[in-house]
Design a protein around this motif. Structure first.
Motif, short mmCIF file in Angstrom:
data_model
loop_
_atom_site.label_atom_id
_atom_site.label_comp_id
_atom_site.label_asym_id
_atom_site.label_seq_id
_atom_site.Cartn_x
_atom_site.Cartn_y
_atom_site.Cartn_z
N ARG A 46 15.62 12.42 26.21
CA ARG A 46 14.52 13.89 25.71
C ARG A 46 13.92 13.74 25.38
NH1 ARG A 46 17.52 17.63 28.48
NH2 ARG A 46 19.23 17.44 26.65
N THR A 70 10.67 18.05 23.41
CA THR A 70 11.36 19.54 23.50
C THR A 70 11.53 19.71 21.71
OG1 THR A 70 13.71 20.37 23.34
CG2 THR A 70 13.43 18.10 22.75
N ASP A 109 19.97 21.93 22.63
CA ASP A 109 19.80 20.90 23.70
C ASP A 109 18.98 19.72 23.12
OD1 ASP A 109 17.27 21.94 24.79
OD2 ASP A 109 18.25 21.35 27.10
N ALA A 110 18.96 19.51 22.67
CA ALA A 110 17.73 18.34 21.73
C ALA A 110 18.52 17.37 21.66
CB ALA A 110 17.10 19.09 21.05
N TRP A 169 22.44 14.50 22.38
CA TRP A 169 23.09 14.14 22.38
C TRP A 169 24.39 14.96 22.40
CZ3 TRP A 169 25.73 9.17 21.23
CH2 TRP A 169 26.56 8.17 22.50
#
Length: 76
Positions: free
Chosen positions: A26, A29, A35-36, A38
């Motif tokens: 990612r 962000t 959603d940053a 895993w």
């Protein structure tokens, strides 16, 4: 008086399996974005249990970048 800076951007976050294969990545962000991180899945399937290496590059509000890394154990 010490100055405190807040991390505002997760410039890069990567997770690797024990063989060094990239399983998650990612970039650019916010650190508090849901959603940053895993979710323990690889290609939409539950990842194998075990140890995974991760690294992250953080960017503070003053523009300074800091790299951190570590390991995480994925358990069921």
């Amino acid at each position: 008086m010490p100055l405190l800076y807040v991390v505002i951007t997760l410039k890069a976050f990567t997770v690797f399996d024990r063989w060094g294969s990239l399983v998650f990545s990612r970039e650019d962000t916010l650190t508090n974005a849901p959603d940053a991180g895993w979710n323990g899945r690889v290609q939409n399937e539950a990842a194998a249990l075990g140890i995974y290496a991760w690294q992250a590059t953080l960017e503070y509000e003053n523009g300074h970048r800091h790299q951190i890394k570590g390991e995480i154990m994925l358990v069921q």
